[in-house]
Structure formats: structure tokens, C-alpha cells
Design a protein around this motif. Structure first.
Motif, PDB file in Angstrom:
ATOM      1  N   LEU A   1       0.788  -1.215   0.008  1.00  0.00           N
ATOM      2  CA  LEU A   1       0.090   0.030  -0.074  1.00  0.00           C
ATOM      3  C   LEU A   1       0.988   1.317   0.042  1.00  0.00           C
ATOM      4  CD1 LEU A   1      -2.755   1.179   0.277  1.00  0.00           C
ATOM      5  CD2 LEU A   1      -2.486   1.221   2.629  1.00  0.00           C
ATOM      6  N   PHE A   2       0.664   2.302  -0.892  1.00  0.00           N
ATOM      7  CA  PHE A   2       1.332   3.528  -0.817  1.00  0.00           C
ATOM      8  C   PHE A   2      -0.299   4.519  -0.919  1.00  0.00           C
ATOM      9  CE2 PHE A   2       3.059   6.887  -3.840  1.00  0.00           C
ATOM     10  CZ  PHE A   2       3.538   7.482  -2.779  1.00  0.00           C
ATOM     11  N   VAL A   3      -0.001   5.531   0.147  1.00  0.00           N
ATOM     12  CA  VAL A   3      -0.939   6.418   0.168  1.00  0.00           C
ATOM     13  C   VAL A   3      -0.245   7.916  -0.172  1.00  0.00           C
ATOM     14  CG1 VAL A   3      -2.666   7.564   1.758  1.00  0.00           C
ATOM     15  CG2 VAL A   3      -2.231   5.239   1.795  1.00  0.00           C
TER      16      VAL A   3
ATOM     17  N   ARG B   1       1.239  10.864  -9.949  1.00  0.00           N
ATOM     18  CA  ARG B   1       2.160  10.243  -8.820  1.00  0.00           C
ATOM     19  C   ARG B   1       1.831   9.020  -8.133  1.00  0.00           C
ATOM     20  NH1 ARG B   1       6.332   8.988  -5.770  1.00  0.00           N
ATOM     21  NH2 ARG B   1       6.504   9.837  -3.753  1.00  0.00           N
ATOM     22  N   LEU B   2       0.660   8.536  -8.111  1.00  0.00           N
ATOM     23  CA  LEU B   2       0.257   7.463  -7.342  1.00  0.00           C
ATOM     24  C   LEU B   2       0.254   6.348  -8.413  1.00  0.00           C
ATOM     25  CD1 LEU B   2      -2.895   8.568  -5.480  1.00  0.00           C
ATOM     26  CD2 LEU B   2      -1.064   7.129  -4.508  1.00  0.00           C
ATOM     27  N   VAL B   3      -0.330   6.739  -9.816  1.00  0.00           N
ATOM     28  CA  VAL B   3      -0.191   5.583 -10.769  1.00  0.00           C
ATOM     29  C   VAL B   3       1.224   5.166 -11.329  1.00  0.00           C
ATOM     30  CG1 VAL B   3      -0.850   4.955 -13.398  1.00  0.00           C
ATOM     31  CG2 VAL B   3      -2.377   5.626 -11.659  1.00  0.00           C
ATOM     32  N   GLY B   4       2.153   6.392 -11.267  1.00  0.00           N
ATOM     33  CA  GLY B   4       3.382   6.244 -11.730  1.00  0.00           C
ATOM     34  C   GLY B   4       4.353   5.472 -10.807  1.00  0.00           C
ATOM     35  N   ALA B   5       3.697   5.105  -9.493  1.00  0.00           N
ATOM     36  CA  ALA B   5       4.490   4.280  -8.470  1.00  0.00           C
ATOM     37  C   ALA B   5       4.257   2.971  -8.721  1.00  0.00           C
ATOM     38  CB  ALA B   5       4.046   4.715  -7.128  1.00  0.00           C
TER      39      ALA B   5
ATOM     40  N   ASP C   1       4.443   0.043 -10.972  1.00  0.00           N
ATOM     41  CA  ASP C   1       5.405  -0.604 -11.269  1.00  0.00           C
ATOM     42  C   ASP C   1       6.758  -0.687 -10.260  1.00  0.00           C
ATOM     43  OD1 ASP C   1       6.171   1.914 -12.193  1.00  0.00           O
ATOM     44  OD2 ASP C   1       7.363   1.440 -14.118  1.00  0.00           O
ATOM     45  N   TRP C   2       7.114   0.487  -9.856  1.00  0.00           N
ATOM     46  CA  TRP C   2       8.048   0.367  -8.683  1.00  0.00           C
ATOM     47  C   TRP C   2       7.757  -0.562  -7.608  1.00  0.00           C
ATOM     48  CZ3 TRP C   2       8.774   1.450  -3.675  1.00  0.00           C
ATOM     49  CH2 TRP C   2      10.075   1.686  -3.144  1.00  0.00           C
TER      50      TRP C   2
ATOM     51  N   VAL D   1       8.985   5.970  -1.843  1.00  0.00           N
ATOM     52  CA  VAL D   1       8.540   5.830  -3.187  1.00  0.00           C
ATOM     53  C   VAL D   1       9.099   6.906  -4.222  1.00  0.00           C
ATOM     54  CG1 VAL D   1       6.900   5.330  -5.001  1.00  0.00           C
ATOM     55  CG2 VAL D   1       6.362   4.498  -2.575  1.00  0.00           C
ATOM     56  N   PRO D   2      10.047   6.678  -4.754  1.00  0.00           N
ATOM     57  CA  PRO D   2      10.887   7.461  -5.755  1.00  0.00           C
ATOM     58  C   PRO D   2       9.837   8.630  -6.726  1.00  0.00           C
ATOM     59  CG  PRO D   2      11.405   5.846  -6.586  1.00  0.00           C
ATOM     60  CD  PRO D   2      10.724   5.396  -5.566  1.00  0.00           C
ATOM     61  N   LEU D   3       9.718   9.667  -7.068  1.00  0.00           N
ATOM     62  CA  LEU D   3       9.094  10.239  -8.068  1.00  0.00           C
ATOM     63  C   LEU D   3      10.101  10.093  -9.373  1.00  0.00           C
ATOM     64  CD1 LEU D   3       6.714  11.833  -9.057  1.00  0.00           C
ATOM     65  CD2 LEU D   3       8.073  13.804  -8.436  1.00  0.00           C
TER      66      LEU D   3
END
Length: 360
Positions: A132-134, A325-329, A331-332, A346-348
Motif C-alpha cells: 500500500l502507498f498513500v 504520482r500514484l499510478v506512476g508508482a 511498477d516500482w 517511493v521515488p518520483l
């Protein structure tokens, strides 16, 4: 490609459908909706893409999660239903999915989150192996990665201020605008979002996260609040009329106090019409929205970001960048170990494979 579900198709969900469809590492696999009128509609229509994607929206949550899709963008609101949102999200995490969402404010900085939010997520991760990433929809990057990045350009820093300046007149979420924030209500109405301690509950985690990144100990977190009434009745395109004398603008700060002074500040300046509280901060070009970071120190640094989407709508632009930002994370996160992540983890990253990529 990473099979991804978008759960919810409101302001955030529309942008999420477009973001997933545009990402070269992701494949939109399913869309979950709540309203019966949306069941069976094509995802491309719901996302405002202008063409069909061949994916019919479903309200069968169990069947969608049982399909074993690798990622879920949880775009349903948590504003007035945090317990239900937490239950939905832990259900998705327990299915083994990577989940990204703006819905759970306490988990912006999960290390300081109340146990009733943190522990169910950790248990779901242990049970199912998901993550989970918020990150906030206001947008989160404006209150974490952007100010922290810019702070690294300074020689000395006295204070960091993150501003959201927003005109709600184009926002398509009337219940939140009128009832949660109080726009259009009498000045003696007490909206939930502005009640004492609620701004700290929502944005205090981001203050703590920035303090942690800066190696700074907070003495306290404080709030300031100011509200203004409309001088004249105004009519908005999406929400109708707001009467003179009712609440027309709100300005508040959540302040991280260091050695007795506000050093890390998240400020919101919101209006229902540009004419209200015209002496408060406004976007540089007088538009309807901007996000600004100000580093007070030597040198003084100020960065303003203005984003538009769905035509020239800056409220939609803010949603779209938060979703990006959320969707781009995703695959990481899929490549990382199962876990509960925050914005410092989580890197940008650059938009690899998306330069010149068109939807249509």
C-alpha cells in the motif's frame, strides 16, 4: 504488463483510468463502480477518453479481486467513510495486489498513524503479500517530495510553506464542497473539515513526514483558521447558486512548530468564487488553482505549479497530477517487497515511455 484495476470513477477515478491507460507498463483490466447507472458502461466513456476501451464497469468487487490482478488504484472517497475505505483497501491488499490511493489521510505518514489504521493494513500485507502507498489528492507531491526537493537548493532554511490555492466553482463534488468544507452555509455552520483538530488529522502526517526527512524534531502541530462570507450571490457552473452572506472562502494553516516558531506549514486558500477574499493569495495569472512552495531562507525560493486537465479545468489538473504520482508508482511497487510505503520511500521518477504518447 501489470494488470490494474481502477476502483471508483469520480474526480480521481476518471483521471486514474486515463493515467493507467497511458502508462506503458500497465494494462487496465477492470473498473469497479458503486452506482447502478455506471454498471456495464465502458471504461473509456467513464474516464472521459472519448473512445471505448472494451472494458465494462462492474460492481462485483469479489469477482474483480478474485481475478488476481496485480494492482489496484483505489479512487473511491474516504472523506466521510474512512472505515469503509480502510476495509476496501485492506481487502484489496489481502488479495495480493499493490494498492495506491489518496483515501486514507492518516497513512500519509504511516509511522505516526493511529494503530486502528496501521495495524489492519500490516496484517493484510502479512496475510496476502500486497502493498500500500498513500499520497494526497491535494496533491500529495506538493506537500512532500516537491518541497523537500527544493529545500536541497537552499543554503539556510528558515521555513517551508506549501500552499494550495483553489477556486471550487469548477469542482464537481457538491456534497464535499457544501457540507464538508461549508461553502454556501451560514457562517455559524460548523463544517466537519474545518472543525478543530481535523486539519491536523488530515495534513499532520505530511508535516511529520517532512520534519522526519529534514531531521527536525517538532515541538507541536498547531492550526489557524479564517473564514469569509460572500458579499454577493454567485452562481457556479457545476454546483449552482451560493448566497450572499454565506461562507465563500476559507484559509487555514497546519503548522509544524520548531523551537516555538512555525517552520513547516501547509496552507490552504479556497474560495467558491474569485471575488471572495480577494486580498488572500491568488494564482499568479488569476486563474482558478495553483500549488506553490515557498522556501524562506537564503536564497528565498518560490515555485508555483499550475496544471490543467479536462479542458482548462485546474481542479481536474490537480487531481490528475496527484493520480499521476500514484499510478506512476505502481511498477516500482510491484518490483519492491510487500509493505506499507510513504512518499519518502517511493521515488518520483521520469515518465519513461510516455513522451509523445497519445490516447486515442
Amino acid at each position: 504488463m501489470i494488470a490494474t484495476v481502477v476502483w471508483g470513477t469520480g474526480n480521481v477515478g476518471r483521471a486514474a483510468i486515463r493515467a493507467v491507460e497511458a502508462h506503458p507498463a500497465l494494462k487496465l483490466a477492470d473498473v469497479i463502480v458503486h452506482h447502478p447507472d455506471k454498471v456495464g458502461r465502458d471504461a473509456g466513456e467513464l474516464g472521459g477518453l472519448g473512445h471505448r476501451l472494451g472494458i465494462a464497469a462492474s460492481d462485483d468487487i469479489e469477482a474483480v479481486l478474485a481475478a488476481g490482478h496485480r494492482a489496484v488504484v483505489y479512487a473511491a472517497t474516504g472523506d466521510i467513510r474512512p472505515d469503509e475505505a480502510l476495509a476496501d483497501i485492506t481487502r484489496a491488499v489481502r488479495s495480493g495486489a499493490v494498492v495506491v490511493t489518496p483515501a486514507l489521510y492518516p497513512l500519509y505518514d504511516h509511522r505516526s498513524a493511529p494503530p486502528e489504521f496501521r495495524e489492519p493494513v500490516l496484517q493484510a500485507i502479512a496475510d496476502g503479500g500486497g502493498s500500500l502507498f498513500v499520497s494526497g489528492v491535494d496533491p500529495g507531491w506538493g506537500n512532500d517530495v516537491l518541497p523537500l526537493l527544493i529545500s536541497g537548493l537552499g543554503t539556510t532554511i528558515d521555513a517551508i510553506r506549501c500552499q494550495e490555492i483553489f477556486d471550487y466553482s469548477t469542482y464537481d463534488q457538491e456534497d464535499s464542497v457544501r457540507n464538508l468544507v461549508g461553502m454556501g452555509h451560514p457562517m455559524d455552520y460548523e463544517p466537519l473539515m474545518l472543525a478543530p483538530s481535523i486539519p491536523t488529522m488530515v495534513w499532520g502526517g505530511q508535516i511529520r513526514l517532512m520534519a522526519r526527512a529534514l531531521g527536525t524534531e517538532l515541538d507541536d502541530i498547531r492550526e489557524t483558521m479564517d473564514r469569509r462570507a460572500l458579499d454577493t450571490t454567485v452562481t457556479t457552473r457545476t454546483m449552482g447558486e451560493f448566497e450572499a452572506g454565506t461562507q465563500g472562502a476559507v484559509r487555514f494553516e497546519v503548522q509544524g512548530i520548531v523551537e516555538g516558531e512555525p517552520r513547516i506549514v501547509i496552507e490552504h486558500v479556497t474560495r467558491i468564487h474569485a471575488s471572495c477574499a480577494a486580498d488572500w493569495p491568488t494564482p499568479p495569472d488569476g486563474g482558478d488553482g495553483a500549488h506553490r512552495v515557498i522556501i524562506e531562507g537564503r536564497p528565498r525560493i518560490e515555485v508555483t505549479v499550475e496544471a490543467t486537465d479536462e479542458g482548462e479545468n485546474r481542479s481536474a489538473g490537480g487531481n490528475a497530477t496527484a493520480v499521476g504520482r500514484l499510478v506512476g508508482a505502481i511498477d516500482w511497487l510491484v518490483d519492491a517487497q510487500p509493505g506499507l510505503y510513504d512518499a519518502l520511500d517511493v521515488p518520483l521518477r521520469p515518465a519513461v515511455g510516455r513522451l509523445g504518447r497519445k490516447q486515442g
